[in-house]
Design a protein around this motif. Structure first.
Motif, short mmCIF file in Angstrom:
data_model
loop_
_atom_site.label_atom_id
_atom_site.label_comp_id
_atom_site.label_asym_id
_atom_site.label_seq_id
_atom_site.Cartn_x
_atom_site.Cartn_y
_atom_site.Cartn_z
N GLN A 97 -6.08 6.16 -4.48
CA GLN A 97 -4.91 5.59 -5.15
C GLN A 97 -4.05 6.66 -5.85
N PRO A 98 -4.64 7.50 -6.72
CA PRO A 98 -3.78 8.53 -7.33
C PRO A 98 -3.26 9.55 -6.32
N ARG A 99 -4.04 9.84 -5.29
CA ARG A 99 -3.57 10.80 -4.28
C ARG A 99 -2.41 10.23 -3.46
N LEU A 100 -2.32 8.88 -3.36
CA LEU A 100 -1.20 8.28 -2.65
C LEU A 100 0.11 8.64 -3.34
N GLY A 101 0.11 8.60 -4.68
CA GLY A 101 1.31 8.96 -5.41
C GLY A 101 1.74 10.40 -5.15
N GLU A 102 0.77 11.31 -5.12
CA GLU A 102 1.07 12.72 -4.82
C GLU A 102 1.54 12.89 -3.38
N PHE A 103 0.92 12.15 -2.47
CA PHE A 103 1.29 12.18 -1.06
C PHE A 103 2.75 11.77 -0.88
N THR A 132 -8.18 -0.45 0.64
CA THR A 132 -8.56 0.39 -0.50
C THR A 132 -7.46 0.46 -1.55
N LEU A 133 -6.21 0.46 -1.10
CA LEU A 133 -5.09 0.69 -2.00
C LEU A 133 -4.44 -0.62 -2.42
N LYS A 134 -3.77 -0.56 -3.54
CA LYS A 134 -2.95 -1.69 -3.99
C LYS A 134 -1.64 -1.64 -3.22
N THR A 135 -1.44 -2.60 -2.34
CA THR A 135 -0.27 -2.56 -1.47
C THR A 135 0.89 -3.33 -2.09
N VAL A 136 2.07 -3.06 -1.54
CA VAL A 136 3.29 -3.72 -2.00
C VAL A 136 3.33 -5.13 -1.43
N PRO A 137 3.67 -6.16 -2.20
CA PRO A 137 3.79 -7.52 -1.68
C PRO A 137 4.78 -7.59 -0.52
N GLU A 195 -14.26 9.67 8.62
CA GLU A 195 -13.46 8.96 7.62
C GLU A 195 -12.54 7.95 8.31
N THR A 196 -12.95 6.69 8.35
CA THR A 196 -12.16 5.65 8.99
C THR A 196 -11.84 4.50 8.03
N TRP A 197 -11.89 4.77 6.72
CA TRP A 197 -11.54 3.75 5.73
C TRP A 197 -10.08 3.32 5.93
N GLU A 215 -11.51 9.51 1.24
CA GLU A 215 -11.22 8.23 0.59
C GLU A 215 -11.24 8.35 -0.93
N GLU A 216 -11.97 9.33 -1.44
CA GLU A 216 -12.11 9.50 -2.88
C GLU A 216 -10.74 9.69 -3.54
N ASP A 217 -10.53 8.98 -4.65
CA ASP A 217 -9.27 9.06 -5.42
C ASP A 217 -8.07 8.73 -4.56
#
Length: 292
Positions: free
Chosen positions: A110-116, A185-190, A178-180, A106-108
């Protein structure tokens, strides 16, 4: 229908403890989650690819579920002939493994989502299944919903259980602690229609120009037909003033914008192409006497 991209997951469960139904509930939830993930990312390759998962085998002892992708495109002419199903199946497998690894920390997040997402798009481009390099951006909301399903499927299992994903000869042990939930946790798209775009440098062979200033230009790129609006007004004015002749077989080196529109469910509902800059005309190998 050809099945491509076989993969398996294995649930090692602690025998004699807990509700035995959890193992089958988890297996069913995982199948649903992987299918949702496929439907979130395969439109990146082509919006007309249809996918479903086919149960290939269930083994006893540890519960081993072997699945395969059943892939079909309603417009196979838009895809390279040959082994596009194998390439698309391999792409889907790679995304599944990337997703599991992403969710194991779960750590980082948000930034890891961009890399993903960047890695998924790079994987799509690497398949080279399209004649055009216009691989659609991912819809965040649909991707995050699929990741949530994976996490909820993992949460069905108990302490002492195990989950291993098998792709080819590779195995990956999933962290069940890890079940977060990404949606929390993330800023989702409207939940509303959105647009995303790609800017490309392309050479487009002219099939039919717009002589009336109010219709689409028709091009060829490889074997694909491309309809595009001409937005380079200065170049267009010179063309209509007959200062720029175009002969049969000529092509345009140009900068192209491809805009993708998604509905609130993340479905790709429209795709439009615009030529925003013409750099020069590339003469064809054979020219007739009269310009287009």
């Amino acid at each position: 229908m050809q099945h491509e991209g076989d993969f398996s997951f294995v649930i090692d469960f602690k025998k004699g403890s807990g509700n035995p139904r959890r193992v089958f509930d988890a297996a069913s939830a995982l199948i649903d989650a992987f299918q949702s993930l496929d439907r979130a990312v395969l439109p990146t390759l082509d919006g007309k690819i249809e996918t479903s998962l086919v149960l290939e085998d269930v083994a006893s002892g540890s519960l081993r579920v072997r699945l395969a992708n059943a892939l079909r495109s309603v417009d196979e002419d838009a895809l390279k002939s040959g082994d596009w199903k194998r390439l698309a199946g391999g792409f889907a497998n790679g995304v599944r493994l990337r997703a599991i690894r992403y969710l194991d920390k779960e750590e980082d997040a948000q930034p890891r989502l961009g890399e993903f997402k960047k890695d998924i798009l790079a994987d799509a481009v690497q398949t080279d299944v399209r004649h055009l390099p216009d691989y659609a951006p991912l819809h965040d909301g649909r991707l995050i919903a699929a990741l949530d399903k994976l996490q909820r499927a993992k949460a069905e299992l108990e302490v002492g259980d195990g989950l291993v994903v098998e792709i080819g000869k590779s195995e990956y042990t999933v962290d069940l602690k890890e079940t977060w939930l990404p949606s929390e946790t993330l800023k989702t798209v409207p939940a509303q229609p959105i647009e995303k775009e790609n800017i490309l440098e392309l050479v487009l062979t002219v099939r039919r120009p717009d002589m009336l200033k109010d219709t689409m230009w028709q091009f060829m790129h490889g074997k694909s037909n491309v309809s595009a609006a001409m937005r380079d007004e200065p170049w267009l004015d010179e063309y209509h003033a007959r200062k720029i002749p175009i002969y049969p077989g000529d092509a345009l080196l140009c900068t192209v914008r491809v805009v993708y529109s998604y509905d609130e469910k993340g479905e790709l509902i429209d795709q439009r192409t615009e030529v925003i800059k013409v750099h020069n005309v590339i003469p064809g190998s054979i020219q007739d006497d009269l310009p287009l």
